[in-house]
Write a protein that holds these residues in place. Structure first.
Motif, mmCIF file in Angstrom:
data_model
loop_
_atom_site.group_PDB
_atom_site.id
_atom_site.type_symbol
_atom_site.label_atom_id
_atom_site.label_comp_id
_atom_site.label_asym_id
_atom_site.label_seq_id
_atom_site.Cartn_x
_atom_site.Cartn_y
_atom_site.Cartn_z
ATOM 1 N N SER A 266 0.818 -1.219 0.000
ATOM 2 C CA SER A 266 0.000 0.000 0.000
ATOM 3 C C SER A 266 0.849 1.266 0.000
ATOM 4 C CB SER A 266 -0.932 0.002 1.216
ATOM 5 O OG SER A 266 -0.200 0.192 2.422
ATOM 6 N N LEU A 267 2.116 1.125 0.356
ATOM 7 C CA LEU A 267 3.018 2.282 0.457
ATOM 8 C C LEU A 267 3.816 2.520 -0.819
ATOM 9 C CD1 LEU A 267 4.403 1.492 4.042
ATOM 10 C CD2 LEU A 267 2.440 2.929 3.418
ATOM 11 N N VAL A 268 3.611 1.668 -1.835
ATOM 12 C CA VAL A 268 4.393 1.746 -3.066
ATOM 13 C C VAL A 268 3.460 1.885 -4.266
ATOM 14 C CG1 VAL A 268 6.099 0.577 -4.523
ATOM 15 C CG2 VAL A 268 6.176 0.296 -2.032
ATOM 16 N N ARG A 269 3.852 2.692 -5.230
ATOM 17 C CA ARG A 269 3.047 2.870 -6.433
ATOM 18 C C ARG A 269 3.719 2.161 -7.602
ATOM 19 N NH1 ARG A 269 -2.096 3.319 -7.858
ATOM 20 N NH2 ARG A 269 -2.369 4.430 -9.824
ATOM 21 N N ILE A 270 3.115 1.081 -8.089
ATOM 22 C CA ILE A 270 3.610 0.345 -9.247
ATOM 23 C C ILE A 270 2.457 0.182 -10.221
ATOM 24 C CG2 ILE A 270 4.546 -1.844 -10.080
ATOM 25 C CD1 ILE A 270 5.962 -2.171 -7.411
ATOM 26 N N GLY A 271 2.588 0.736 -11.412
ATOM 27 C CA GLY A 271 1.532 0.648 -12.411
ATOM 28 C C GLY A 271 0.436 1.684 -12.171
ATOM 29 N N HIS A 272 -0.572 1.645 -13.055
ATOM 30 C CA HIS A 272 -1.656 2.626 -13.001
ATOM 31 C C HIS A 272 -2.978 2.025 -12.548
ATOM 32 C CE1 HIS A 272 1.318 4.415 -15.784
ATOM 33 N NE2 HIS A 272 0.898 5.557 -15.292
ATOM 34 N N GLY A 273 -2.971 0.748 -12.180
ATOM 35 C CA GLY A 273 -4.197 0.101 -11.724
ATOM 36 C C GLY A 273 -4.019 -0.475 -10.339
ATOM 37 N N ARG A 274 -4.420 -1.743 -10.182
ATOM 38 C CA ARG A 274 -4.266 -2.435 -8.898
ATOM 39 C C ARG A 274 -2.810 -2.887 -8.751
ATOM 40 N NH1 ARG A 274 -8.976 -4.300 -6.322
ATOM 41 N NH2 ARG A 274 -10.893 -3.897 -7.473
ATOM 42 N N GLY A 275 -2.067 -2.203 -7.916
ATOM 43 C CA GLY A 275 -0.664 -2.532 -7.732
ATOM 44 C C GLY A 275 -0.480 -3.822 -6.955
ATOM 45 N N PRO A 276 0.733 -4.384 -6.986
ATOM 46 C CA PRO A 276 1.014 -5.644 -6.288
ATOM 47 C C PRO A 276 1.257 -5.432 -4.801
ATOM 48 C CG PRO A 276 3.004 -4.862 -7.340
ATOM 49 C CD PRO A 276 1.907 -3.909 -7.737
ATOM 50 N N VAL A 277 1.275 -6.523 -4.069
ATOM 51 C CA VAL A 277 1.609 -6.481 -2.648
ATOM 52 C C VAL A 277 3.127 -6.484 -2.494
ATOM 53 C CG1 VAL A 277 -0.522 -7.682 -2.079
ATOM 54 C CG2 VAL A 277 1.595 -8.994 -2.334
ATOM 55 N N GLY A 278 3.602 -6.189 -1.282
ATOM 56 C CA GLY A 278 5.037 -6.147 -1.017
ATOM 57 C C GLY A 278 5.522 -7.466 -0.451
ATOM 58 N N HIS A 279 5.892 -8.398 -1.309
ATOM 59 C CA HIS A 279 6.240 -9.746 -0.885
ATOM 60 C C HIS A 279 7.426 -9.785 0.071
ATOM 61 C CE1 HIS A 279 3.944 -10.483 -4.608
ATOM 62 N NE2 HIS A 279 3.544 -11.584 -3.998
ATOM 63 N N PHE A 280 8.384 -8.904 -0.143
ATOM 64 C CA PHE A 280 9.612 -8.963 0.664
ATOM 65 C C PHE A 280 9.652 -7.821 1.687
ATOM 66 C CE2 PHE A 280 10.697 -11.111 -3.357
ATOM 67 C CZ PHE A 280 11.079 -12.342 -2.845
ATOM 68 N N PHE A 281 8.531 -7.649 2.388
ATOM 69 C CA PHE A 281 8.435 -6.563 3.371
ATOM 70 C C PHE A 281 9.455 -6.699 4.485
ATOM 71 C CE2 PHE A 281 5.377 -9.871 4.583
ATOM 72 C CZ PHE A 281 5.747 -10.135 5.887
ATOM 73 N N ALA A 282 9.911 -7.940 4.769
ATOM 74 C CA ALA A 282 10.864 -8.154 5.863
ATOM 75 C C ALA A 282 12.304 -7.880 5.437
ATOM 76 C CB ALA A 282 10.747 -9.575 6.402
ATOM 77 N N THR A 283 12.516 -7.642 4.134
ATOM 78 C CA THR A 283 13.862 -7.402 3.620
ATOM 79 C C THR A 283 14.068 -5.906 3.406
ATOM 80 O OG1 THR A 283 13.791 -9.520 2.462
ATOM 81 C CG2 THR A 283 15.469 -7.931 1.756
ATOM 82 N N LYS A 284 15.082 -5.382 4.032
ATOM 83 C CA LYS A 284 15.373 -3.953 3.900
ATOM 84 C C LYS A 284 16.151 -3.686 2.612
ATOM 85 C CE LYS A 284 13.396 -3.036 7.798
ATOM 86 N NZ LYS A 284 12.122 -2.340 7.840
#
Length: 284
Positions: A266-284
Motif C-alpha cells: 500500500s506504500l508503493v506505487r507500481i503501475g496505473h491500476g491495482r498494484g502488487p503487494v510487497g512480498h519482501f516486506f521483511a527485507t530492507k
C-alpha cells in the motif's frame, strides 16, 4: 566453527543443516510480476521455502487487466512436471491458474502419480479486475478431477460462488450461507477468502474443516494495491505446510504474511491500476 544461520521461518521439525522444503507452484505467468507464478515464487521464497515452477499459460497482463492468454501445450506442461518431480524432492504443491479441462486433467494425473505430501489448490477463475481465467466448462472438471486431491482449496467469494453455482455473496450473512455447500465439496478443507466484502472494515477468512469453522479475522488494509493477493496467500500456505506446520497454524502464518505484504504494498506505487503487494516486506 562456521557460523550457523537459522531461518526465522524454519519449523521445529526441520534441522538447521537440511535444505529448505521444496515447494512447486503450478500456475500461469503474469508479465507484470504481481500475480501468478511470479507472485508464488516471491511468496514461497519470502516464507522460507525453495520455489520451483510449472507454467501452464503465458498471460499478457499488468495492473489494469489481462490483454492476452497463451496456453502452454499439454506436452510441455507434462515435460515440466516430469522434469521437476523426477529430480527434486517436492514436499508441497500449490496449483493456481489452469485455464481449461485438458490442463486440469494433465496436472491431476501427475499429482496422482507423484503424490506430493501437501497440495493447496487455488481455484483461479477470475482476476480482481473481472477477467475470466478459467473456461466455464472446466469448472466441473476442476471439481471432479483436482479438488478431491487437495488438502485445502482457497477460493475467494466469486470463485466459491462459481464452484457452487450460486450468486456472489455481498454481505457477511450471505457468505455464511455458503458454508454448508462448500463443506459438501469433495476436498479435505476449504479456506474461503473474504477480501471481496469491501463494505467491511475487517478482512475475515474462514477455514472449513469438516463441520468445524474457524475464522481468521484481521483489520482490513484500505488500499487498491491488491493484485496477486490470492496467489500470494495460497503460495505462502503451501510453503508453511511444506515446513511441517499443521493446517491451522499454516493458515494463521499465511494470513499474517499476506496482511503484512498488503500493508507494505500500500506504500508503493507500481503501475496505473491495482498494484502488487510487497512480498519482501521483511527485507530492507
Amino acid at each position: 566453527m562456521p557460523h550457523q544461520v537459522v531461518d526465522k521461518y524454519t519449523s521445529p521439525q526441520q534441522e538447521p543443516h537440511h535444505q529448505k522444503p521444496i515447494v512447486l507452484t503450478i500456475a500461469g505467468s503474469d508479465s507484470s510480476g504481481g500475480a501468478g507464478i511470479q507472485a508464488d515464487i516471491k511468496a514461497i521464497s519470502a516464507t522460507g521455502g525453495y520455489a520451483c515452477s510449472v507454467i501452464t499459460a503465458l498471460t499478457a497482463q499488468n495492473t489494469q487487466g489481462v490483454t492476452a492468454v497463451h496456453p502452454t501445450p499439454q506436452a510441455m506442461i507434462q515435460a515440466q512436471l516430469d522434469a521437476v518431480f523426477s529430480d527434486l524432492a517436492v514436499t508441497s504443491v500449490k496449483v493456481g491458474m489452469l485455464g481449461d479441462s485438458e490442463t486440469i486433467r494433465t496436472v491431476a494425473a501427475a499429482l496422482r502419480k507423484y503424490q506430493p505430501q501437501h497440495l493447496v489448490v487455488d481455484p483461479v477463475m477470475v482476476t480482481a479486475n473481472g477477467d475470466m481465467l478459467l473456461a466455464d466448462d472446466a469448472v466441473h472438471c476442476l471439481r471432479t478431477e483436482l479438488l478431491p486431491l487437495a488438502d485445502v482449496i482457497t477460493p475467494n467469494l466469486p470463485e466459491a460462488a462459481a464452484l457452487l453455482g450460486v450468486a456472489i455473496p455481498e454481505h457477511l450473512s450471505e457468505v455464511e450461507a455458503l458454508f454448508s455447500g462448500l463443506q459438501q465439496l469433495d476436498c479435505k478443507a476449504v479456506l474461503i477468502k473474504g477480501g471481496f466484502l469491501q463494505q467491511e472494515a475487517r478482512s475475515p477468512d474462514w477455514l472449513l474443516m469438516g463441520e468445524q469453522v474457524r475464522c481468521f479475522d484481521t483489520p482490513r488494509v484500505m488500499t487498491g494495491n491488491t493484485h496477486g493477493t490470492g496467489c500470494t496467500l495460497s503460495a505462502a500456505l503451501a510453503s508453511y505446510l511444506g515446513q511441517g506446520f499443521s493446517l491451522e497454524e499454516a493458515v494463521e502464518r499465511a494470513k499474517h504474511y499476506i496482511d503484512q505484504a498488503i500493508l507494505a504494498g500500500s506504500l508503493v506505487r507500481i503501475g496505473h491500476g491495482r498494484g502488487p503487494v510487497g512480498h519482501f516486506f521483511a527485507t530492507k
